[in-house]
Motif scaffolding. Sequence first.
Motif, PDB file in Angstrom:
ATOM      1  N   ALA A 132      41.816   1.165  83.030  1.00 17.19           N
ATOM      2  CA  ALA A 132      42.708   0.587  82.146  1.00 17.19           C
ATOM      3  C   ALA A 132      44.032   0.184  82.574  1.00 17.19           C
ATOM      4  CB  ALA A 132      42.934   0.801  80.627  1.00 17.19           C
ATOM      5  N   ASP A 133      44.589   1.104  83.424  1.00 14.63           N
ATOM      6  CA  ASP A 133      45.907   1.131  83.979  1.00 14.63           C
ATOM      7  C   ASP A 133      45.729   0.156  85.443  1.00 14.63           C
ATOM      8  OD1 ASP A 133      46.920   3.003  82.572  1.00 14.63           O
ATOM      9  OD2 ASP A 133      46.774   4.773  83.762  1.00 14.63           O
ATOM     10  N   GLN A 134      44.739   0.267  86.025  1.00 19.20           N
ATOM     11  CA  GLN A 134      44.306  -0.863  87.083  1.00 19.20           C
ATOM     12  C   GLN A 134      44.572  -2.267  86.669  1.00 19.20           C
ATOM     13  OE1 GLN A 134      40.689   0.000  89.237  1.00 19.20           O
ATOM     14  NE2 GLN A 134      41.310  -1.249  90.796  1.00 19.20           N
ATOM     15  N   LEU A 135      43.529  -2.451  85.625  1.00 21.50           N
ATOM     16  CA  LEU A 135      43.473  -3.864  84.950  1.00 21.50           C
ATOM     17  C   LEU A 135      44.942  -4.410  84.570  1.00 21.50           C
ATOM     18  CD1 LEU A 135      41.291  -5.907  84.366  1.00 21.50           C
ATOM     19  CD2 LEU A 135      41.116  -4.835  82.080  1.00 21.50           C
ATOM     20  N   GLN A 136      45.747  -3.343  83.773  1.00 27.18           N
ATOM     21  CA  GLN A 136      46.763  -3.725  83.400  1.00 27.18           C
ATOM     22  C   GLN A 136      47.829  -4.212  84.377  1.00 27.18           C
ATOM     23  OE1 GLN A 136      48.602  -1.019  80.628  1.00 27.18           O
ATOM     24  NE2 GLN A 136      49.927  -2.433  79.570  1.00 27.18           N
ATOM     25  N   THR A 137      47.721  -3.431  85.534  1.00 29.62           N
ATOM     26  CA  THR A 137      48.640  -3.946  86.782  1.00 29.62           C
ATOM     27  C   THR A 137      48.427  -5.261  87.103  1.00 29.62           C
ATOM     28  OG1 THR A 137      48.790  -1.512  87.380  1.00 29.62           O
ATOM     29  CG2 THR A 137      49.144  -3.091  89.003  1.00 29.62           C
ATOM     30  N   TRP A 138      47.039  -5.426  87.434  1.00 26.98           N
ATOM     31  CA  TRP A 138      46.455  -6.828  87.964  1.00 26.98           C
ATOM     32  C   TRP A 138      46.848  -7.911  86.953  1.00 26.98           C
ATOM     33  CZ3 TRP A 138      44.381  -8.401  92.051  1.00 26.98           C
ATOM     34  CH2 TRP A 138      43.630  -7.646  93.229  1.00 26.98           C
ATOM     35  N   GLY A 139      46.951  -7.642  85.591  1.00 25.20           N
ATOM     36  CA  GLY A 139      47.251  -8.664  84.635  1.00 25.20           C
ATOM     37  C   GLY A 139      48.890  -8.965  84.569  1.00 25.20           C
ATOM     38  N   GLY A 140      49.464  -7.800  84.843  1.00 28.93           N
ATOM     39  CA  GLY A 140      50.859  -8.103  85.016  1.00 28.93           C
ATOM     40  C   GLY A 140      51.519  -8.834  85.941  1.00 28.93           C
ATOM     41  N   ARG A 141      50.644  -8.640  87.098  1.00 24.01           N
ATOM     42  CA  ARG A 141      51.201  -9.626  88.119  1.00 24.01           C
ATOM     43  C   ARG A 141      51.293 -11.182  87.942  1.00 24.01           C
ATOM     44  NH1 ARG A 141      47.582  -6.388  92.819  1.00 24.01           N
ATOM     45  NH2 ARG A 141      48.653  -4.499  93.042  1.00 24.01           N
ATOM     46  N   VAL A 142      50.337 -11.393  87.223  1.00 24.95           N
ATOM     47  CA  VAL A 142      50.146 -12.930  86.993  1.00 24.95           C
ATOM     48  C   VAL A 142      50.629 -13.282  85.459  1.00 24.95           C
ATOM     49  CG1 VAL A 142      48.632 -13.440  88.792  1.00 24.95           C
ATOM     50  CG2 VAL A 142      47.450 -12.549  86.662  1.00 24.95           C
ATOM     51  N   GLY A 143      51.002 -12.304  84.810  1.00 30.55           N
ATOM     52  CA  GLY A 143      51.581 -12.560  83.334  1.00 30.55           C
ATOM     53  C   GLY A 143      50.404 -12.582  82.248  1.00 30.55           C
ATOM     54  N   ALA A 144      49.419 -11.856  82.568  1.00 33.07           N
ATOM     55  CA  ALA A 144      48.044 -11.967  81.559  1.00 33.07           C
ATOM     56  C   ALA A 144      48.271 -10.681  80.861  1.00 33.07           C
ATOM     57  CB  ALA A 144      46.832 -12.000  82.280  1.00 33.07           C
ATOM     58  N   GLU A 145      48.280 -10.746  79.544  1.00 37.80           N
ATOM     59  CA  GLU A 145      48.382  -9.563  78.595  1.00 37.80           C
ATOM     60  C   GLU A 145      46.970  -8.779  78.540  1.00 37.80           C
ATOM     61  OE1 GLU A 145      49.294  -8.629  73.841  1.00 37.80           O
ATOM     62  OE2 GLU A 145      48.737 -10.553  74.436  1.00 37.80           O
ATOM     63  N   THR A 146      47.066  -7.700  78.674  1.00 36.60           N
ATOM     64  CA  THR A 146      46.126  -6.587  78.643  1.00 36.60           C
ATOM     65  C   THR A 146      46.063  -6.061  77.347  1.00 36.60           C
ATOM     66  OG1 THR A 146      46.121  -6.343  81.079  1.00 36.60           O
ATOM     67  CG2 THR A 146      44.856  -4.758  79.961  1.00 36.60           C
ATOM     68  N   ILE A 147      44.798  -6.050  76.782  1.00 38.75           N
ATOM     69  CA  ILE A 147      44.763  -5.129  75.529  1.00 38.75           C
ATOM     70  C   ILE A 147      43.728  -3.918  75.712  1.00 38.75           C
ATOM     71  CG2 ILE A 147      43.522  -5.128  72.961  1.00 38.75           C
ATOM     72  CD1 ILE A 147      45.832  -7.307  73.483  1.00 38.75           C
ATOM     73  N   ARG A 148      44.184  -2.881  75.423  1.00 40.35           N
ATOM     74  CA  ARG A 148      43.587  -1.412  75.820  1.00 40.35           C
ATOM     75  C   ARG A 148      43.582  -0.545  74.456  1.00 40.35           C
ATOM     76  NH1 ARG A 148      47.182   1.374  80.521  1.00 40.35           N
ATOM     77  NH2 ARG A 148      45.694   3.086  79.766  1.00 40.35           N
ATOM     78  N   GLY A 149      42.845   0.574  74.730  1.00 42.42           N
ATOM     79  CA  GLY A 149      43.070   1.438  73.680  1.00 42.42           C
ATOM     80  C   GLY A 149      42.914   2.903  74.230  1.00 42.42           C
ATOM     81  N   PRO A 150      43.202   4.072  73.466  1.00 42.32           N
ATOM     82  CA  PRO A 150      43.142   5.375  73.983  1.00 42.32           C
ATOM     83  C   PRO A 150      42.051   5.819  74.703  1.00 42.32           C
ATOM     84  CG  PRO A 150      42.735   5.376  71.777  1.00 42.32           C
ATOM     85  CD  PRO A 150      43.030   3.924  71.886  1.00 42.32           C
ATOM     86  N   GLU A 151      42.259   6.519  75.717  1.00 43.08           N
ATOM     87  CA  GLU A 151      41.056   7.036  76.237  1.00 43.08           C
ATOM     88  C   GLU A 151      39.771   7.635  75.492  1.00 43.08           C
ATOM     89  OE1 GLU A 151      40.091   9.952  80.460  1.00 43.08           O
ATOM     90  OE2 GLU A 151      42.069   9.691  79.501  1.00 43.08           O
ATOM     91  N   GLY A 152      38.778   7.098  75.811  1.00 45.83           N
ATOM     92  CA  GLY A 152      37.503   7.562  75.069  1.00 45.83           C
ATOM     93  C   GLY A 152      37.357   6.925  73.799  1.00 45.83           C
ATOM     94  N   ALA A 153      38.051   5.601  73.413  1.00 50.75           N
ATOM     95  CA  ALA A 153      38.068   4.831  72.291  1.00 50.75           C
ATOM     96  C   ALA A 153      36.781   4.199  72.506  1.00 50.75           C
ATOM     97  CB  ALA A 153      39.276   3.888  71.993  1.00 50.75           C
ATOM     98  N   ASP A 154      36.114   3.610  71.379  1.00 50.95           N
ATOM     99  CA  ASP A 154      34.807   2.844  71.105  1.00 50.95           C
ATOM    100  C   ASP A 154      35.192   1.679  71.951  1.00 50.95           C
ATOM    101  OD1 ASP A 154      32.684   1.731  70.646  1.00 50.95           O
ATOM    102  OD2 ASP A 154      33.002   1.166  68.599  1.00 50.95           O
ATOM    103  N   PRO A 155      34.258   1.128  73.114  1.00 49.49           N
ATOM    104  CA  PRO A 155      34.551   0.117  73.829  1.00 49.49           C
ATOM    105  C   PRO A 155      34.498  -1.219  73.134  1.00 49.49           C
ATOM    106  CG  PRO A 155      33.147   1.712  75.184  1.00 49.49           C
ATOM    107  CD  PRO A 155      33.356   2.358  73.560  1.00 49.49           C
ATOM    108  N   ALA A 156      33.569  -1.240  72.145  1.00 49.84           N
ATOM    109  CA  ALA A 156      33.291  -2.591  71.473  1.00 49.84           C
ATOM    110  C   ALA A 156      34.401  -2.755  70.531  1.00 49.84           C
ATOM    111  CB  ALA A 156      31.739  -2.216  70.594  1.00 49.84           C
ATOM    112  N   SER A 157      35.146  -1.815  70.019  1.00 51.30           N
ATOM    113  CA  SER A 157      36.318  -1.955  69.411  1.00 51.30           C
ATOM    114  C   SER A 157      37.486  -2.456  70.136  1.00 51.30           C
ATOM    115  CB  SER A 157      36.762  -0.703  68.674  1.00 51.30           C
ATOM    116  OG  SER A 157      38.020  -0.747  68.005  1.00 51.30           O
ATOM    117  N   VAL A 158      37.656  -2.140  71.294  1.00 51.71           N
ATOM    118  CA  VAL A 158      38.723  -2.716  72.470  1.00 51.71           C
ATOM    119  C   VAL A 158      38.348  -4.099  72.328  1.00 51.71           C
ATOM    120  CG1 VAL A 158      39.721  -2.706  74.383  1.00 51.71           C
ATOM    121  CG2 VAL A 158      39.182  -0.542  73.100  1.00 51.71           C
ATOM    122  N   ALA A 159      37.016  -4.340  72.897  1.00 48.38           N
ATOM    123  CA  ALA A 159      36.440  -5.658  73.245  1.00 48.38           C
ATOM    124  C   ALA A 159      36.779  -6.700  71.986  1.00 48.38           C
ATOM    125  CB  ALA A 159      35.314  -5.797  73.703  1.00 48.38           C
ATOM    126  N   PHE A 160      36.542  -6.047  70.938  1.00 49.70           N
ATOM    127  CA  PHE A 160      36.924  -6.836  69.681  1.00 49.70           C
ATOM    128  C   PHE A 160      38.207  -7.345  69.511  1.00 49.70           C
ATOM    129  CE2 PHE A 160      37.636  -7.254  65.143  1.00 49.70           C
ATOM    130  CZ  PHE A 160      36.583  -8.212  64.745  1.00 49.70           C
TER     131      PHE A 160
END
Length: 393
Positions: free
Chosen positions: A230-258
């Motif tokens: 999640a940190d890595q993806l957020q770094t990639w998004g931050g470079r080009v202005g894309a917002e990253t939605i994430r949840g706590p470690e171990g959260a339900d992946p389906a919930s984060v995707a939703f």
Amino acid sequence: MKEYLLVALALLGVLILGGLSLVVPRLRRRPEPPLPETEVDTRAEEDLAGPPVEAVESEFSTGILVEPPVVEAPPLEVPEPTAGRLVRLRSRLSRSQNALGKGLLGLLSRDHLDEDTWEEIEDALITADVGVDSTREIVDRLRERTRVLGTRSATELRALLAAELVNALDPSLDRSLKTTPREGGPAVLLVVGVNGAGKTTTCGKIARVLIADGHSVTLGAADTFRAAAADQLQTWGGRVGAETIRGPEGADPASVAFDAVRRGIEAGTDTVLIDTAGRLQNKIGLMDELGKVKRVVEKHGPIDETLLILDATTGQNGLEQARVFTEVVNVTGVVLSKLDGTAKGGIVIAVQRKLGIPVKLVGLGEGADDLAPFDPAQFVDALLGTEPLARDA
């Protein structure tokens, strides 16, 4: 008489001084007025603390109040345009031409194309991960065309080989990414793949490809098993202005995707890109979880694109991965990562011929913009190179 008067005055003075000595102490001990209820009595503390002491000024102090520096956000990066990117990365792609390109051209340059030579051509294609069935079809068509046309020119032989390889890649397949927002919501892309395929990095690069083509992007960090992902993806998004939605470690992946898709709807984003956790295709529980992610996201609407990230260096093993993932989440396109260096370019042909799934993007290096839209003709041209054969008519 005067003596009695002086004695009387002296006694009177003693009486007056004695009286004053009794009155003055009482005046000093008169109680002070009570403080208002809203104040705090600090007088005793002041008496104990004594007079305030000024701080000693440091010998390095300038005596000037300096405000803390303002930390500015890093400027957003502007990704390279995707048009012609595969051509610009030609030199990196040509590194994998040793088995598929130069080897074939070397065999075709022989003065006599006998049965042994054609068998060597078959071996070269199979070694390059083209696959047995695809190899036989390519060689049979190439043999027939050289016989019928009577081709002997090195340039013509190269053109025939290129045509057969492009045909094997089926240029009629739709390789465009479905990223146009639909009515009422963004386009949704689900990114899947096995562990170690370079999935999160490639997902970040896909975001750059979309932004380079003028799309706004929201990223969903549905790989909740690794906080680093999640940190890595957020770094990639931050470079080009894309917002990253994430949840706590171990959260339900389906919930984060939703939540990522919901945020994309609220923000009016063109495309939502969801990165999922890497999983082996033979782990039934994890594959079922991936199916759940797909079903939950589809409560917002259909998923427009499911991209499978395949490590090009895995060769034929990638075919089994692609088959299982397709059964679970209906893969619509393949992104081949790590195609430069040791990868064998024939895997592109094998994936498409075996599964009927188009390769839509190829990764040709570690740079941020080393991901290019796949074009069969440009790909084959880079594999074969521009060097002429050893002989020419």
